[in-house]
Design a protein around this motif. Structure first.
Motif, PDB file in Angstrom:
ATOM      1  N   ALA A 256       4.051   3.558 -16.895  1.00 39.69           N
ATOM      2  CA  ALA A 256       4.599   4.515 -17.872  1.00 39.69           C
ATOM      3  C   ALA A 256       5.718   5.321 -17.226  1.00 39.69           C
ATOM      4  CB  ALA A 256       3.497   5.449 -18.385  1.00 39.69           C
ATOM      5  N   LEU A 257       5.455   5.773 -16.025  1.00 33.94           N
ATOM      6  CA  LEU A 257       6.443   6.598 -15.334  1.00 33.94           C
ATOM      7  C   LEU A 257       7.680   5.776 -14.977  1.00 33.94           C
ATOM      8  CD1 LEU A 257       6.412   9.514 -14.647  1.00 33.94           C
ATOM      9  CD2 LEU A 257       5.655   8.942 -12.351  1.00 33.94           C
TER      10      LEU A 257
ATOM     11  N   CYS B  60       0.864  -1.180   0.000  1.00 34.31           N
ATOM     12  CA  CYS B  60       0.000   0.000   0.000  1.00 34.31           C
ATOM     13  C   CYS B  60       0.907   1.239   0.000  1.00 34.31           C
ATOM     14  CB  CYS B  60      -0.904   0.018   1.226  1.00 34.31           C
ATOM     15  SG  CYS B  60      -0.023   0.037   2.791  1.00 34.31           S
ATOM     16  N   LEU B  61       0.347   2.376  -0.363  1.00 31.21           N
ATOM     17  CA  LEU B  61       1.147   3.596  -0.442  1.00 31.21           C
ATOM     18  C   LEU B  61       1.849   3.899   0.883  1.00 31.21           C
ATOM     19  CD1 LEU B  61      -0.986   6.147  -2.510  1.00 31.21           C
ATOM     20  CD2 LEU B  61       0.474   4.281  -3.298  1.00 31.21           C
ATOM     21  N   ALA B  62       1.134   3.617   1.974  1.00 28.45           N
ATOM     22  CA  ALA B  62       1.670   3.977   3.292  1.00 28.45           C
ATOM     23  C   ALA B  62       2.967   3.234   3.623  1.00 28.45           C
ATOM     24  CB  ALA B  62       0.613   3.714   4.370  1.00 28.45           C
TER      25      ALA B  62
ATOM     26  N   ILE C 105       3.214   8.274  -6.812  1.00 28.28           N
ATOM     27  CA  ILE C 105       3.803   8.629  -8.105  1.00 28.28           C
ATOM     28  C   ILE C 105       5.152   9.334  -7.927  1.00 28.28           C
ATOM     29  CG2 ILE C 105       2.596  10.852  -8.377  1.00 28.28           C
ATOM     30  CD1 ILE C 105       2.190  10.215 -11.320  1.00 28.28           C
ATOM     31  N   ASP C 106       5.318  10.073  -6.849  1.00 27.77           N
ATOM     32  CA  ASP C 106       6.582  10.790  -6.660  1.00 27.77           C
ATOM     33  C   ASP C 106       7.693   9.909  -6.087  1.00 27.77           C
ATOM     34  OD1 ASP C 106       5.004  10.768  -4.322  1.00 27.77           O
ATOM     35  OD2 ASP C 106       6.124  12.415  -3.456  1.00 27.77           O
TER      36      ASP C 106
ATOM     37  N   ALA D 277       9.645   5.059 -18.144  1.00 31.53           N
ATOM     38  CA  ALA D 277      10.308   6.285 -18.604  1.00 31.53           C
ATOM     39  C   ALA D 277      11.541   6.575 -17.744  1.00 31.53           C
ATOM     40  CB  ALA D 277       9.336   7.467 -18.566  1.00 31.53           C
TER      41      ALA D 277
ATOM     42  N   ILE E 180      -2.620   8.645 -17.843  1.00 30.16           N
ATOM     43  CA  ILE E 180      -1.161   8.665 -17.675  1.00 30.16           C
ATOM     44  C   ILE E 180      -0.676  10.119 -17.755  1.00 30.16           C
ATOM     45  CG2 ILE E 180       1.058   8.017 -18.723  1.00 30.16           C
ATOM     46  CD1 ILE E 180      -0.344   5.439 -19.766  1.00 30.16           C
TER      47      ILE E 180
ATOM     48  N   PRO F 102       0.083   3.692  -8.163  1.00 33.31           N
ATOM     49  CA  PRO F 102       0.220   4.925  -7.387  1.00 33.31           C
ATOM     50  C   PRO F 102      -1.034   5.363  -6.627  1.00 33.31           C
ATOM     51  CG  PRO F 102       0.087   5.428  -9.734  1.00 33.31           C
ATOM     52  CD  PRO F 102      -0.006   3.936  -9.603  1.00 33.31           C
ATOM     53  N   THR F 103      -2.054   4.506  -6.561  1.00 31.68           N
ATOM     54  CA  THR F 103      -3.133   4.737  -5.580  1.00 31.68           C
ATOM     55  C   THR F 103      -3.743   3.390  -5.215  1.00 31.68           C
ATOM     56  OG1 THR F 103      -5.266   5.766  -5.057  1.00 31.68           O
ATOM     57  CG2 THR F 103      -4.912   5.208  -7.347  1.00 31.68           C
ATOM     58  N   ASP F 104      -4.340   3.342  -4.032  1.00 28.87           N
ATOM     59  CA  ASP F 104      -4.939   2.103  -3.529  1.00 28.87           C
ATOM     60  C   ASP F 104      -6.461   2.113  -3.637  1.00 28.87           C
ATOM     61  OD1 ASP F 104      -2.367   1.395  -2.771  1.00 28.87           O
ATOM     62  OD2 ASP F 104      -2.583   2.190  -0.738  1.00 28.87           O
TER      63      ASP F 104
ATOM     64  N   ARG G 166      -8.076  -3.607   3.648  1.00 28.76           N
ATOM     65  CA  ARG G 166      -7.485  -4.810   3.044  1.00 28.76           C
ATOM     66  C   ARG G 166      -6.835  -5.683   4.106  1.00 28.76           C
ATOM     67  NH1 ARG G 166      -5.521  -1.852  -2.558  1.00 28.76           N
ATOM     68  NH2 ARG G 166      -7.499  -2.238  -3.616  1.00 28.76           N
TER      69      ARG G 166
ATOM     70  N   ASP H   2      -6.396   6.351   0.871  1.00 30.87           N
ATOM     71  CA  ASP H   2      -5.552   5.204   0.534  1.00 30.87           C
ATOM     72  C   ASP H   2      -5.173   4.429   1.789  1.00 30.87           C
ATOM     73  OD1 ASP H   2      -5.047   7.489  -1.536  1.00 30.87           O
ATOM     74  OD2 ASP H   2      -4.517   5.638  -2.583  1.00 30.87           O
TER      75      ASP H   2
ATOM     76  N   ILE I 239      -0.531   4.149 -15.325  1.00 31.49           N
ATOM     77  CA  ILE I 239       0.075   5.412 -14.900  1.00 31.49           C
ATOM     78  C   ILE I 239       1.452   5.133 -14.288  1.00 31.49           C
ATOM     79  CG2 ILE I 239      -0.102   7.343 -13.263  1.00 31.49           C
ATOM     80  CD1 ILE I 239      -3.199   7.118 -13.518  1.00 31.49           C
TER      81      ILE I 239
ATOM     82  N   VAL J 258      -4.550   2.350 -13.126  1.00 33.69           N
ATOM     83  CA  VAL J 258      -3.593   2.784 -12.100  1.00 33.69           C
ATOM     84  C   VAL J 258      -2.198   2.249 -12.438  1.00 33.69           C
ATOM     85  CG1 VAL J 258      -3.047   2.703  -9.642  1.00 33.69           C
ATOM     86  CG2 VAL J 258      -5.442   2.830 -10.364  1.00 33.69           C
TER      87      VAL J 258
END
Lengths: 424, 424
Positions: free
Chosen positions: A311-312, A228-230, A268-269, A315, B308, A294-296, B370, B363, A308, A305
Motif C-alpha cells: 500500500a505504501l 531482510c530488513l538489515a 517502512i521508512d 501510494a 495498513i 516491512p518486517t521479517d 533464515r 528481525d 502494509i 506484511v
C-alpha cells in the motif's frame, strides 16, 4: 511492428485503446506513456485472446500472483487451479514460477486457462533441466527464453543486473542474507562456477533481439534484492539498480518494453525513498515490487506484511505489486493461500489508488450502503462478497435483521438516523 | 497521590520504574513524559496485580483489543475467553465494550482474568440499563463511570468532545455517514432528545473529580470520527478535536492522565497529517487510533485494512492502536477473529516500531535463523509460532528437510552458501 515503436510514431493500437477504455483515460495519454517507457502493455504477439493490462503511467495499481510447482509438489492441475483462483479473486497478471515436474505442461496449460497476461522466469527451466544450476549453458538460458516466448508468454523476469561487479560489491560490503532471489542465486552460482560474466548482461542485445521477435516485455529482475530488513537499501541493491537503469535505456532505444523489479524486504521508512529512487534513476520505468515486506518476524502472516508495504509503495508511485501469500518463507502455497495473497495485495493496491484519486467511487458506494443498512448492496460491493456473506452468517442477528450483531439495536447508524432528523 | 502529580514533583514510582524497565528507557524519561502528559500509565488505584504499560512518549507502540457482548450474543465465558486470547497473542490492553447480558459480571470477570490494563466505555452500561439511550439520566452516566472505576477499570472512554456545537457543525456541513461511534451516537441522541449539553462536557470537572479518586485514565473518545473515507478529515472531526484539546489541558492541570482517540476511516494520504495535527493541537497527548481504515470496501478483511492504516499511523507518531477484527462491519467477533485482529495490529505496531528504531533486533535474529536454515529458531522468533509450524507442516519438504517446499533444492540461501564461498 512493436507496440512501443508504434507509440513512438503516434500510432494508436487496439491494445492501447483497450487499456485506455479499461482505465477511463484518453488513449493519447496511454500512447505517450508507452512511447516514453513509463507504461507497458505486456502482450506477446503469439498470445491470443488476452485481456490486456496497462502497467505504470499513473494507471490503476496492478497485482501479480505467482504460482508454480516445486521439486516437492509438482501437480499440473493444482498449479493451473491456482492460476484460475488468482484471476477469480482479481489478480491482473499471473506468473508461473514452476521449478518441478513437467514445467512445459504447466506453463502451456496456464496460458490456455487464464486470459490475463502471463509471465515466467525462463532461467528456472534452464537450470532445472540440467538438474544443477551450474550445469546449464548460456545457450540453455536463451533457449528457455525463446521457448517461453514461442509459447506466448507475455513477460519474463530476466536477472540481467546480476553482474560480476555486483557480486564484488557484495563481497566488499557483506550482507546478513546474501541472496534470496532464486533466479539471482542461479546466476551468481553460474558466474562463480564458470568464472564468466552473466550471459543475460553480456549478451543483452541478443536478449533484446528475442524480445523484439515477440514483443516480449522484459521484467528486469532484482537478483540482488535485500532478503531482510538489515540488508535493505544497501550498496549491493543500488549497484544492481544502476546497472538495470542502463539496460532500461538500451531496451527503450530498441522498442522493447521493460519493467523494473524492486524489493523485497524494506523497513517502512525506506519504502517511499526506494520508489522515488527507482522512478528517478530508471526514468519513470514501471516499478514492480515484491511486497515489500516491512518486517521479517511474521511468517504465516506475510500477506498482511506485504499489504502494509505494498500500500505504501503504490501510494508512493510503485505500479505493480507482486502478492505475498501467508505461506511465504514456510512452504509452497495452496489455492486457498493464493486467494488470501491476492485479496491482501488487491486491498493494498486499492488503498493506494484511492489516495491517488482512482476508484474511490466504490468506497463511497459502500458508505451509502452502510448508511442505508443495505446488506445485499454491501455484499455486492465487498472485495470478497463470499467472505462477507459467510462472516455475517456466522453470527447472524437474532433480534433485528436490519443491523449487525456487533451493536444490535444500539447501532450508531440507526440511532443517528432516528435522532438527527429531530431538532435539538 | 496521582501518578501525574508525583511525576510533576520529580517523584519516581514503582509503575514508572516497571515501564522504564520493560522498555529499556531511563526512568527519568518516563517520569518527564508522564509529567508533561505525553505518556500515560493507565492503572486504577483499586486494581491490583496489573502488568503496567506505558502508552506514548516514544515508547513501543501498544495494541488494544476490544471484546464484549452485544444484545444478540451475551455469553460471559466467551467474552472472558476473548480477553484471554487477546492477551495470549500480545494485546497490551483489553477494552470490554459489553452492551448485552450481565455487563457487570463480564467486566469483573475480565478484570480478574487478565493482568493487562483494562478499559471500558461506561456510557454503554448507563444507556443499556434503561433499554433506550435517551432514557438514561446524566447521573446514570456518572454513576456508571464511578462503578467501573470502583471495580478497578484502568481507563475509560468518555465522549466529552461531542458537544451541541459539534452537532451544529455536522448539520451545517453534512456528511455521508453522520455518526458511526456507538458512544457518540448515544450522546447525540441524548442531547437532541433532552435539548441539553453533553453532561460529560458540561460537567467535565466532576468527571475529573471521579478520575482523580481512582487515578483513572481518561480516553477522550472521538464520537464524531469519520465513518467512511468520504467524511475523513472534515470540519466535524476537527471541531471535536479542538474541543478535546482544551479538555486535555484541563485534565493535565488536575493531574488526570488522558489519551486522545482518533479515526477511524481515513484515506492513506490523510493518516500522517491526522497524527501530526493531533500531536500539535493536543500538545503531544498519546494518540489512540481505531485502525485507521484506509478503504471501506473490504469487509471480512478489515484486520488487514487496519494493519495498513495502523502501521502508517504509528510510524507517523500514533502511540496506541486499537485492533480491528476480520468481522468488523459484519458481526460480533469470535475468539478466532480476536486472535487474527490482535496479530494484525501487532504486526502493524512492530512494523512502525522498527522504523522508529525499536525492536529491530528480532528481525535481525530472524534473518540469521533464515541464513542458517534453522527452522526451530525461526518458529521461536515468529510472531505466531503455532501458525508458522502449522503452515510448514501443511506442505512439508519430502526431499530435503533443511529447506522449504517453495524452492526445494533450488533454495537461494543454500545455493548462495555453496557458491559464494568460492572465488569467481
Amino acid at each position: 511492428m512493436l507496440q512501443m515503436a508504434k507509440a513512438k510514431r503516434g500510432e494508436v493500437t487496439e491494445e492501447m485503446r483497450a487499456v485506455a477504455q479499461a482505465e477511463g483515460r484518453p488513449v493519447e495519454q496511454v500512447m505517450k506513456e508507452l512511447a516514453a517507457g513509463r507504461l507497458v502493455i505486456p502482450k506477446n504477439v503469439r498470445r491470443e485472446e488476452v485481456e490486456v493490462k496497462g502497467i505504470g503511467g499513473g494507471l490503476r495499481t496492478k497485482v501479480n500472483a505467482n504460482v508454480g510447482s516445486s521439486p516437492d509438489y509438482a501437480d499440473v492441475d493444482e498449479e493451473v487451479k491456482k492460476a484460475e483462483v488468482a484471476v477469480k479473486y482479481g489478480a491482473d497478471t499471473v506468473m508461473d514460477l514452476s521449478i518441478g515436474g513437467d514445467i512445459d505442461e504447466i506453463r502451456r496449460r496456464i496460458l490456455k486457462a487464464v486470459k490475463v497476461p502471463v509471465g515466467t522466469v525462463p532461467i528456472y527451466q534452464a537450470a532445472t533441466k540440467r538438474g544443477s544450476v551450474v550445469d546449464m549453458s548460456s545457450d540453455d538460458i536463451f533457449n528457455a527464453i525463446r521457448k517461453h516466448a514461442e509459447d506466448g508468454v507475455d513477460f519474463v523476469t530476466v536477472h540481467c543486473g546480476v553482474t560480476r561487479e555486483a557480486v564484488e560489491t557484495l563481497r566488499r560490503n557483506g550482507r546478513l542474507l546474501d541472496f534470496v532471489s532464486r533466479g539471482g542465486s542461479f546466476v551468481v552460482a553460474w558466474m562463480i562456477h564458470h568464472g564468466e560474466e552473466n550471459p543475460l548482461y553480456r549478451e543483452f542485445d541478443y536478449l533484446l533481439d528475442i524480445a523484439r521477435e515477440y514483443d516480449l516485455t522484459l521484467s528486469l529482475g532484482d537478483g540482488m534484492r535485500p532478503g531482510c530488513l538489515a540488508d535493505a537499501s544497501d550498496p549491493v541493491q543500488f549497484q544492481e539498480l544502476l546497472t538495470i537503469s542502463e539496460l532500461v535505456e538500451r531496451a527503450r532505444a530498441r522498442d522493447v518494453q521493460t519493467i523494473v523489479e524492486g524489493p523485497g524486504h524494506l523497513p517502512i521508512d525506506h519504502i517511499e525513498a526506494n520508489v522515488k529512487l527507482e522512478k528517478t534513476i530508471c526514468k519513470g520505468a514501471p516499478f514492480y515490487v515484491l511486497g515489500p515486506l516491512p518486517t521479517d518476524i511474521a511468517p504465516g502472516y506475510d500477506h498482511i506484511v506485504g499489504a502494509i508495504g505494498g500500500a505504501l509503495a503504490a501510494a508512493a508511485g510503485a505500479d505493480f505489486l507482486c502478492y505475498v501469500t501467508p505461506t511465504e518463507h514456510l512452504c509452497l502455497p495452496s489455492s486457498e493461500d493464493v486467494k488470501e495473497g491476492v485479496i491482501a495485495a488487491r486491498i493494498a493496491a486499492h488503498v493506494a489508488d484511492v489516495a491517488r484519486g482512482i476508484g474511490v467511487d466504490k468506497d463511497i458506494e459502500m458508505a451509502r450502503a452502510r448508511r442505508e443498512l443495505d446488506w445485499e448492496r454491501q455484499f455486492e460491493l465487498a472485495i470478497d462478497s463470499e467472505r462477507a456473506v459467510e462472516l455475517r452468517r456466522k453470527r447472524p442477528p437474532t433480534l433485528d435483521p436490519s443491523v449487525c450483531t456487533m451493536c444490535g439495536k444500539y447501532c450508531a447508524i440507526k440511532i443517528t438516523r432516528e435522532y438527527l432528523s429531530k431538532k435539538s
